[in-house]
Each structure stands twice: as structure tokens, then as C-alpha cells.
Design a protein around this motif. Structure first.
Motif, PDB file in Angstrom:
ATOM      1  N   GLN A  11       0.821  -1.211   0.000  1.00 32.44           N
ATOM      2  CA  GLN A  11       0.000   0.000   0.000  1.00 32.44           C
ATOM      3  C   GLN A  11       0.851   1.255   0.000  1.00 32.44           C
ATOM      4  O   GLN A  11       0.543   2.235  -0.694  1.00 32.44           O
ATOM      5  N   GLN A  12       1.941   1.246   0.740  1.00 32.02           N
ATOM      6  CA  GLN A  12       2.832   2.407   0.777  1.00 32.02           C
ATOM      7  C   GLN A  12       3.495   2.635  -0.575  1.00 32.02           C
ATOM      8  O   GLN A  12       3.601   3.775  -1.046  1.00 32.02           O
ATOM      9  N   THR A  13       3.963   1.540  -1.180  1.00 36.90           N
ATOM     10  CA  THR A  13       4.619   1.667  -2.484  1.00 36.90           C
ATOM     11  C   THR A  13       3.644   2.160  -3.546  1.00 36.90           C
ATOM     12  O   THR A  13       3.980   3.023  -4.369  1.00 36.90           O
ATOM     13  N   LEU A  14       2.424   1.637  -3.540  1.00 39.84           N
ATOM     14  CA  LEU A  14       1.424   2.080  -4.504  1.00 39.84           C
ATOM     15  C   LEU A  14       1.052   3.540  -4.285  1.00 39.84           C
ATOM     16  O   LEU A  14       0.836   4.285  -5.252  1.00 39.84           O
ATOM     17  N   ALA A  15       0.977   3.964  -3.045  1.00 41.31           N
ATOM     18  CA  ALA A  15       0.648   5.364  -2.749  1.00 41.31           C
ATOM     19  C   ALA A  15       1.704   6.292  -3.342  1.00 41.31           C
ATOM     20  O   ALA A  15       1.383   7.364  -3.880  1.00 41.31           O
ATOM     21  N   GLU A  16       2.986   5.902  -3.235  1.00 44.06           N
ATOM     22  CA  GLU A  16       4.051   6.713  -3.823  1.00 44.06           C
ATOM     23  C   GLU A  16       3.896   6.787  -5.344  1.00 44.06           C
ATOM     24  O   GLU A  16       4.040   7.864  -5.942  1.00 44.06           O
ATOM     25  N   LEU A  17       3.599   5.657  -5.972  1.00 41.73           N
ATOM     26  CA  LEU A  17       3.469   5.632  -7.430  1.00 41.73           C
ATOM     27  C   LEU A  17       2.272   6.445  -7.898  1.00 41.73           C
ATOM     28  O   LEU A  17       2.360   7.220  -8.866  1.00 41.73           O
ATOM     29  N   GLU A  18       1.135   6.273  -7.240  1.00 45.45           N
ATOM     30  CA  GLU A  18      -0.079   6.960  -7.674  1.00 45.45           C
ATOM     31  C   GLU A  18      -0.011   8.455  -7.456  1.00 45.45           C
ATOM     32  O   GLU A  18      -0.743   9.217  -8.094  1.00 45.45           O
ATOM     33  N   ALA A  19       0.886   8.895  -6.586  1.00 42.84           N
ATOM     34  CA  ALA A  19       1.040  10.330  -6.342  1.00 42.84           C
ATOM     35  C   ALA A  19       1.831  11.016  -7.460  1.00 42.84           C
ATOM     36  O   ALA A  19       1.830  12.241  -7.548  1.00 42.84           O
ATOM     37  N   LEU A  20       2.492  10.238  -8.286  1.00 39.12           N
ATOM     38  CA  LEU A  20       3.313  10.803  -9.365  1.00 39.12           C
ATOM     39  C   LEU A  20       2.472  10.972 -10.635  1.00 39.12           C
ATOM     40  O   LEU A  20       1.743  10.072 -11.041  1.00 39.12           O
TER      41      LEU A  20
END
Length: 983
Positions: free
Chosen positions: A225-234
Motif C-alpha cells: 500500500q505504501q509503495t502504490l501510494a508513492e506511485l499513484e502520487a506521481l
């Protein structure tokens, strides 16, 4: 409405606050938001979901993903359903209605199961050998075969689903959002690469969602979830869940299908580079009765427990040849299920915490399964002793197969056999230029190596793309509870003992016996074995069966698996609905339809239209109050042209202007006759060939001025001729100074034909001299009509005295109405394509697509005399091939109905005797049937192997069974000397 197999578990994908009601085979069940149909069925204790394709054996859910071979269902109400959907991939929704396939009258009591009694005779390839004799019975065989063939039933009503299409462009496409894919996407995205991350599941994370592991001090789900949150914020990253990459094509193009709440979206993604992080698929074991409901993949059990809170059984046995199944045993114990025994083919079992009190049997194997519609017990063999273990679930793991399908879509030379995996893996981390393989699909086994390879793949892709430098992604710390278990497998997947059927391909009912039969009958290539037995040919494309099948074939042949090789991988990776490929339904034809400048007049005056290429053209005209049929109207129109005068809208004929210093030479190379040498203001009929020597198109070439020509083409072939000319202008003869311009839409053209056509033209243009001397046959003049430039051609397609009059398109309707007014005293009337057909057949004129169908040479249709003998042209050398010059080739002839009344069937075959059902040799074919206004009887043109005129043949339609006796004649039925058109 209870769910007996549902348990409480932390971190599930389901939402227990949202209960959903659904129906399966008419019975109502309950599940939760986040379930799949498969997980909801298992939660409700439903194990029997379908019947097998050939033997109608009971089948249950085997897996938890796209590899599912058994649980194929119909979704939706009957008639509007979607067939062959995998229950493991169907998200549960309120009101869902699904049914089993391949069973009648019910799933539990299927009459088709009686075929198992004849199973010894239904071995591989039986259909090739059985339905041969007697020949009269074939009509009955065919009905039975067609009824039995296929998976599922096609829907019968309109598809109301929504389908859309998108084209997307990116620097990097990452296929798979497991640990390797997440690392690759993060590495590239931090360097400002435009990334599209794709995964077929709704919940991203891959193997991490079903493993007991901590990453960077967090649970696997928290880390995902943390990794996806970083990606989706870009802004440079697009994440597409529930999206399958089904094909890899040339030049970095990929085909994707995305499933959304609104429908399906077909994505065409153009990627500069791609990372394949597609993971691995667990393989089943091959043993007696290994297809019983309740036999499931060990990895799937972990997913159902840890993602959906579903325990498919309360007392389980485990059969494995690798370590990974031991994690399933631990998972089952934690879920409250009993593990009766672990049966391991290997000599030594791993030491796994939490399993001290579980019976582990090494060098043991499962030799049979008891229970018809669900597992009740398994029979195992340890050494020479056999014993029975009661259980309601058998978890099997025969190793893991890296998912290399997309990599191999470009060819199998990108793969190499790896003994540790017992399967094929990529030859290197970049087996295809621009494609990076990483993670389990690249041979990595430990989670640390998978994460490291993902980081490296993302960095390598970004480096190759020239992306800016950035802080590299650090490799996170990984902690496995109780230690990591290796998925590497012993090179054994088959149990030789046992009495029941041992299935290799569960979907197509392919057994070990079938493979052995194929080898006994002489098949050695794995491709041939596949086609003979149907191994791996179902909707699952052999994802759980191919490696096992290859290993069995290799063992029986005494070869290594890499010597046997793999079958060919082709798109699509998973089935793609035809609706997704077709796109959204608009209730209207999406074909480009062109209308002539006179179209509205035709509509107002009763024209019945038909498509001709991309154009709508009048087929015939309905006169108010007459109620004429097509044939009656066309005969009247054609007779009026022969006796009086008629006009036809021929604006749709292709028109191309050719200009330049070398225009004449260019045309001479295109045509078989020297069309470039036509005189000024003269027209010449010409024929083009393809490079293979067959006739491509015909038309006229008119010399408008010095170094300026106008060529006409057939309506259907206008675009193809233009492409043909432009290709040779740009690629073959670039040294020629030639300019090509299509002008079809710029001109409206009307054909004026009939004995009175000159009088009509003279009345229309009283100031112009239109006598035979001033405007002879094949002559051209540029005149002025009502203040606009008008091109006047003396050209005839009808065989009558005729003209073609061309004006700028905006003035087409004015010309048409003026001609009707000028011709009224002479009985003028319009005629359509059907009458035009009658006239041109009567005259022996040919058209592309019917008489000239891509298989005829100029000699075949009587135009060999046009071939010049001094220099080259397109297709000349091909014409000299022996097959195109041999005696006995069908030639153009005419046919008249022997009784003067029976119509000659379209597309009929010509035979020597009246057809009574007994096969006869074909002597030729009818290409253009019609009616002769002059002879007042049916006539036709055709290609036939006949020696003399006057003989009789029979024209028989293979489609309708109609036949007519015909008399062979010359192909010109009217005015053979051409006196009328030259008069």
C-alpha cells in the motif's frame, strides 16, 4: 445463507460490512465485497462447479487465478450471458447470476457423464478415425460432432455491455504488480520516466498478499500500500488494475484489456521499453483421479485463506515435490484446519516451524483419490506399502512455471530450460531488445532476489531511456517468519501407479495415456503431439499442463525436456471478448460510406441502394405504383438503354491524374499495353497486372494535355490502385518525375448511353459539334456547360453509343437534371447497377471482383492480344510461368440458358451432367449471371475448360442446390463487331 468455510483473518481483501447476494445454478448464496465468484462458492461449501469437456467428469475449483482450467461458468441471464468466464477472475457483485457449463439436465446429475463408459474408445484423435464410413452417415455424424464440440454456448441476444478503446504511449510498461513489478516501476518513476503499471488482479501485490512476510519492518500488505501510494502520487505513473496484457507485438506495441465497472476497455499501448514481472504459476501433479473436486493447488489455498478468509476444507492432505507447499500446511493450521499428512516425493523434507506434529511422509506419493463428486480420502504409497488417509481437501504442488508467454510471443529462441525450476525461463535479463525480464519469471526464487531484480530492471530501463539520474531505490529488508521456503522442484511430476485416469490437461481431458498413444502413432514433435491430443489448446492455453506434458513426452522418448522444447506461444495470453476487439456499438454502420453528388435525387426518385466499395450506388429504381421486383425493374431499365437512351451515375469510378515529365513512361510500366502513348485528347483501354501476373484492374487512360493524363479505375479498386501507383512511384522508380493526384471526389460523372444519346447530347449542348467526326469513339473534349468546365468522353461500358460527361462535383445534380429534361422526348430514364450488369454481360465486358477475381491472367479472359512485346511492365515475367501458360486453363466463355427461361445460378460450378448428388469434376465456374434484353433470356459469363461452342453443361450452385442447363457460346452476345458503339 451461512458461509461454513469462512473464517476471521487480519488483512483480508473482502469487506465483511458489505454482504452480497448471488445465485449459482439457481440457488442463492451470500458473499462479501471483494470476493471472487470462486472464493464465495468455496466459502459456501460449493466444490462441484462444472463438468469436463470430453468425459463430463465432475470438476471443482483448482486455482485462484487466471490459470484456472476447470471452473468455467456462464455469467448473466440465459441468452444474454457471457460464456467461458473463469470463476476465479469474476468479481462478486450483488445480484450476480452464474451457471455451470457442459452439463444437462443438472450439474449433479449430468446425462453426458454416460460417455465415460465409452472412454476407452474416446482416446486422442478418435474423431480422425471414427467418422469416416459409411459416407452416407456423415450428415448425422456432423450434427453429433457439432453439438459436442466447443466450450459453453454463445449468447443469442444483443450484448448490452460497454466497450471502449484507448491508445496510450509511455516510456516504460511494467507488466505485473508483484514485488518485482512494484520495484521496477518505482525505480523508473523516480527517474521521471512515464510508467504504466499493469496487473490482472484487482488487489495489487502479487505473491506478497498470500505470504507470511515482513518488508522494511511492515507487513507485506502495508508495504504494498505504501509503495502504490508513492506511485499513484506521481503524475508520470498510470496504474491499471484488473488489466491483462494479452499480447506483445512488433515495435513496442502491447494489447491490453481493462475490466471496469462500466465495461471493458481495449488499450493499445506503445511503449519504448517494457519490464516483464509476470511471476510464476503453480503446476499440479499427475496421478490417478487427480481431477476430483477438492484437489486444489497449494498456493491457491494460501490465497483463499489469507486474502478471502476461506478455508476450502477442514481436513487436508498435501502432495508436493517442493518446499513451497509446506507454507500451505502452516497456513491451514493457523486457519484452524487439520493437516492429515504431507506426502513428499523427495527423500528429505525441509524443517518448518509449526509443523512438528504433522505427519510428513517422504519418498511417498498419492496413487489415487476416493470420492466421486468431492474428495473423501486419498490413497498413498510409501515404499511398497499403501494406506488410506481420510480428508476433504488435497493440496498439490508440482513446482512453479515462470510466466514467460509475453516474452515468447516474439519467438521461442528467447527461452532456455532451467533444471531448478523444472521449466523454461528467459535466456537472460533482456532476452528481447527493449524487454527486461525480472523476478520469478526470470528465474529468481527468493523474495530478496525478486526485489533486487525488480530494482535492477527499472534502473536498466530508465538508463536505456536516457532518463535523468535520481536517488536509487534501496533494497528493503525482508523477514520471513520461520524462514523462506524454496519453490524449486524435484524433476518428478507424474505418479506411475494407480488405476484411474491421470490427467495432464484438465480442461481438455488429456491424459497420460493420450500422450503415449500419440507417441506410439509416430508423433515426435511436441507441436504435433499438442494438436493430436489437444494438449494446452483450451482457454487456459496450457498454463497448468504444458510443462507436465512436455516432461512426460520427453521421458517416454528418452530425451531431455530442452530437446523436446515448448509449443509456440501466441497472443492472446488470456481470452479476449470479441466485443472488446470490435469496440462500442453505435447502432449505425461505422464503415465509411461515400455518396455521390447526385445521391439525394436518387433517394427522392425511388432508388434502391447497394454498397459498392465504400460508395452507396443505386441498384435499381422503383417506379411509384408499379411494385416491380429487382429483376423486372432492371430488365426494363436495360431494355430502355438498348432501344432508346438512359443515364447512370458513375461518379464513383476512381479517377487519378498523373502528371510530369515521365508520366508516359510511368503509365507504360503500369499497364500491359502502351497507354502512355495514347494520342492527345484520346482515350485507351488498359489493363494492370499484379506482380504475380494476375489481372489487378482495368480502366481507361485519357491524355488531357502534354505530360498530363487522367486514368479511371473500378469503384472497388480505386484505393488499391492509388496505393499500387504510389508504392511504385516512391519505392521502385523514384527516379521518374511523376506526380499522382486522386480526383475522384472532385468530379461528378454521368454516363449517357443508347441509340438516342447523341441527339440528347446535341440538345443539351446545341453550340457543340458532337458528330461522330468531331467526337469519335474513344475521343475526348473539354467543353463549357452552363459556365463550368465540362469534360466530355466518348466511352461506352454498355456496348451502345455512349458518352461520359464530367463536371465539378457541385454541378453534378444540375447536369443530371438537365440531361433528363433534354432526353424526355427520347424516352430517357435512369438505370442502376443491376441493369448496368445486364448490359455489360451482354457485351462481354468484365468487372473486377467477379470475372476478374485475382486468379485470372489476360490470356484467360481474352485480352492476351493487348500484351505488348517490346519492353517490361509489372507482372510480365510472372506471366511466363508454366502454370500460367499451360494448355487447359479455364478461359472466358458465354452461356445461355438452354430452355430460355431458367435463371443461371450465381457462383455456380459447371459440370458435364445433371447433378443428382453424386460428385462430379468441376469444369469451370459462372462468374457473372444476368439477363439479355436482346435475346430475352438468361445469360452468363464464366471461366470454363471447354473446347467448342454449342455444347451443353450444367451450372450447379453448391450453396442453394439450384441448377440450370446452359449452352456454351461466345462471351459477346450483342453487337460483336462494335458497330453500335462506334456509330
Amino acid at each position: 445463507m451461512t458461509q461454513p468455510n469462512r473464517i476471521a483473518w487480519d488483512g483480508l481483501q473482502i469487506d465483511r460490512r458489505r454482504a452480497l447476494s448471488f445465485r449459482f445454478n439457481g440457488k442463492t448464496y451470500q458473499g462479501y465485497e471483494g470476493d471472487t465468484l470462486a472464493s464465495a462458492l468455496l466459502a459456501n461449501g460449493v466444490h462441484l462447479v462444472g463438468r469436463s469437456f470430453k468425459y463430463h467428469r465432475p470438476r471443482g475449483i483448482l486455482s485462484a487465478g487466471v490459470e484456472e482450467p476447470n471452473a468455467l461458468v456462464e455469467l448473466g441471464r440465459e441468452g444474454a450471458h457471457q460464456p467461458n468466464l473463469r470463476a476465479t477472475e469474476i468479481p462478486l457483485f450483488d445480484g450476480l447470476e452464474a451457471r455451470s457449463q457442459n452439463c444437462w439436465p443438472s450439474l449433479k446429475w449430468d446425462l453426458g457423464a454416460a460417455v465415460q463408459l465409452a472412454s476407452p474408445m474416446l482416446t486422442a484423435g478418435f474423431y480422425y478415425k471414427t467418422f469416416m464410413q459409411p459416407s452416407w452417415a456423415w450428415r448425422h455424424y456432423e450434427k453429433v460432432i457439432r453439438k459436442a464440440a466447443g466450450l459453453g454456448k454463445a449468447p443469442t441476444v444483443r450484448d448490452e455491455a460497454r466497450y471502449d478503446k484507448r491508445h496510450q504511449y509511455c516510456d516504460l510498461l511494467v507488466v505485473g504488480a508483484g514485488p518485482a513489478g512494484l520495484m521496477a516501476a518505482t525505480s523508473a518513476a523516480r527517474r521521471s520516466a512515464r510508467v504504466i503499471l499493469v496487473d490482472e488482479r484487482r488487489e495489487l501485490g502479487g505473491m506478497l498478499l498470500e505470504e507470511s512476510v515482513h518488508i522494511a519492518g511492515q507487513t507485506a500488505k502495508q508495504w504494498v500500500q505504501q509503495t502504490l501510494a508513492e506511485l499513484e502520487a506521481l503524475e508520470t505513473v498510470t496504474v491499471l488494475p484488473r488489466t491483462t496484457v494479452f499480447g506483445r507485438y512488433r515495435h513496442g506495441k502491447f494489447g491490453l484489456v481493462q475490466h471496469t465497472e462500466q465495461g471493458q476497455v481495449l488499450h493499445s499501448v506503445h511503449a519504448r521499453r517494457a519490464v516483464m514481472a509476470t511471476g510464476a504459476i503453480e503446476r499440479p501433479m499427475v496421478f490417478s483421479d487427480n481431477d476430483r473436486p477438492g484437489v486444489m493447488l497449494a498456493g491457491a489455498i494460501r490465497r483463499y485463506i489469507r486474502c478471502y478468509g476461506v478455508v476450502p476444507g477442514r481436513r487436508a492432505a498435501i502432495f508436493t515435490n517442493n518446499d513451497s507447499a509446506y507454507e500451505t500446511a502452516r497456513c491451514l493450521r493457523e486457519a484452524g484446519a487439520e493437516v492429515a499428512a504431507i506426502v513428499d516425493l523427495r527423500e528429505r523434507a525441509p524443517s518448518v516451524a509449526g509443523l512438528d506434529d504433522v505427519e510428513i511422509l517422504t519418498q511417498a506419493e498419492v496413487v489415487g483419490v476416493q470420492g466421486s463428486q468431492h474428495v473423501k480420502a486419498v490413497e498413498i504409497e510409501v515404499g511398497s506399502k499403501r494406506r488410506r488417509i481420510a480428508c476433504d481437501l488435497l493440496c498439490v504442488s508440482g513446482g512453479w512455471t515462470p510466466t514467460i508467454h509475453l516474452l515468447a510471443h516474439g519467438g521461442k529462441d528467447t527461452l532456455a530450460y532451467d533444471a531448478a525450476w523444472g521449466a523454461f525461463i528467459p535466456t537472460c535479463s533482456e532476452p528481447v531488445p527493449g524487454i527486461h525480464a525480472t523476478g520469478a519469471c526470470n528465474g529468481a526464487q527468493s523474495l530478496v532476489n525478486i526485489l533486487a531484480q525488480g530494482i535492477a530492471a527499472g534502473e536498466a530501463a530508465a538508463e536505456a531511456l536516457g532518463c535523468e539520474a535520481a536517488t536509487p531505490v534501496a533494497l528493503p529488508e525482508v523477514q520471513h517468519r520461520g524462514g523462506e521456503l524454496s519453490p524449486s522442484a524435484a524433476p518428478v511430476c507424474e505418479v506411475r501407479g494407480g488405476r484411474g485416469k491421470k490427467f495432464v490437461d484438465l480442461q481438455d481431458d488429456v491424459t497420460v495415456r493420450d500422450l503415449e498413444l500419440a507417441l506410439r502413432e509416430g508423433y515426435r514433435s511436441i507441436e504435433h503431439v499438442k494438436r493430436y491430443t489437444t494438449l494446452g489448446m483450451g482457454t487456459d492455453q496450457g498454463r497448468t499442463s504444458n510443462i507436465n506434458g512436455m516432461r512426460i513426452v520427453a521421458e517416454r522418448l528418452g530425451k531431455r525436456i530442452d530437446e523436446v522444447g515448448t509449443t509456440t506461444f501466441r497472443p492472446p495470453f488470456t481470452p479476449v471478448s470479441l466485443g472488446a476487439l470490435a469496440g462500442r456499438e453505435s447502432d449505425r454502420r461505422l464503415d465509411v460510406l461515400r455518396r455521390s453528388p447526385i445521391h439525394d435525387w436518387h433517394v427522392r426518385n425511388g432508388a434502391v441502394f447497394m454498397p459498392s466499395g465504400l460508395w452507396l450506388r443505386p441498384q435499381y429504381y422503383r417506379r411509384p405504383g408499379h411494385g416491380e421486383t429487382l429483376t423486372e425493374a432492371a430488365r426494363k431499365e436495360a431494355a430502355n438503354v438498348r432501344d432508346k437512351v438512359g443515364i447512370a451515375d458513375v461518379s464513383t469510378l476512381g479517377k487519378i491524374e498523373v502528371q510530369g515529365r515521365d508520366a508516359a513512361e510511368f503509365l507504360n510500366r503500369l499497364y500491359i499495353n502502351r497507354c502512355g502513348n495514347v494520342g492527345l485528347h484520346k482515350a485507351r483501354y488498359g489493363v494492370m497486372l499484379r506482380e504475380d501476373g494476375f489481372v489487378f484492374d482495368d480502366g481507361t487512360v485519357v491524355k488531357l494535355a502534354d505530360n498530363r493524363y487522367l486514368i479511371s479505375t473500378t469503384t472497388v479498386n480505386a484505393g488499391a490502385v492509388l496505393s499500387h501507383m504510389e508504392f511504385h512511384q516512391q519505392m521502385v522508380w523514384p527516379e521518374l518525375s511523376v506526380h499522382i493526384e486522386p480526383v475522384t471526389e472532385q468530379w461528378a460523372v454521368v454516363a449517357l448511353a443508347g441509340p438516342a444519346s447523341r441527339e440528347v447530347l446535341a440538345r443539351l449542348m446545341p453550340e457543340e459539334d458532337v458528330s461522330n467526326q468531331a467526337l469519335p469513339f474513344l475521343g475526348y473534349r473539354e467543353v463549357c456547360f452552363q459556365g463550368v468546365t465540362t469534360r466530355l468522353f466518348r466511352i461506352s461500358f454498355s456496348g451502345e453509343l455512349a458518352y461520359e460527361i464530367a463536371v465539378p462535383a457541385d454541378h453534378g445534380l444540375t447536369l443530371w437534371e438537365a440531361l433528363l429534361e433534354a432526353g424526355e422526348p427520347f424516352g430517357i430514364m435512369p438505370y442502376g447497377l443491376e441493369a448496368m450488369d445486364y448490359l455489360r454481360i451482354e457485351k462481354g465486358h468484365l468487372i473486377i471482383g467477379t470475372d476478374i477475381d485475382g486468379r485470372v491472367t489476360p490470356h484467360d479472359i481474352g485480352l492476351g492480344g493487348m500484351i505488348r512485346g517490346d519492353d517490361d511492365f509489372i507482372g510480365r515475367r510472372s506471366l511466363q510461368r508454366p502454370a500460367l501458360t499451360e494448355e487447359g486453363r479455364p478461359r472466358l466463355v458465354g452461356f445461355v440458358s438452354a430452355d430460355g427461361e431458367t435463371p443461371i445460378p450465381a457462383s455456380a460450378q459447371l459440370v458435364a451432367e445433371r447433378w443428382t448428388g453424386t460428385p462430379q469434376d468441376s469444369l469451370g465456374r459462372i462468374t457473372s449471371p444476368g439477363f439479355s434484353p436482346v435475346l430475352d433470356c438468361p445469360i452468363a459469363l464464366g471461366l470454363a475448360e471447354v473446347e467448342a461452342e454449342g455444347g451443353s453443361l450444367y451450372a450447379v450452385s453448391p450453396l442453394t442446390g439450384e441448377q440450370a442447363e446452359v449452352t456454351v457460346t461466345r462471351p459477346v452476345f450483342h453487337d460483336p463487331k462494335g458497330e453500335r458503339l462506334r456509330g
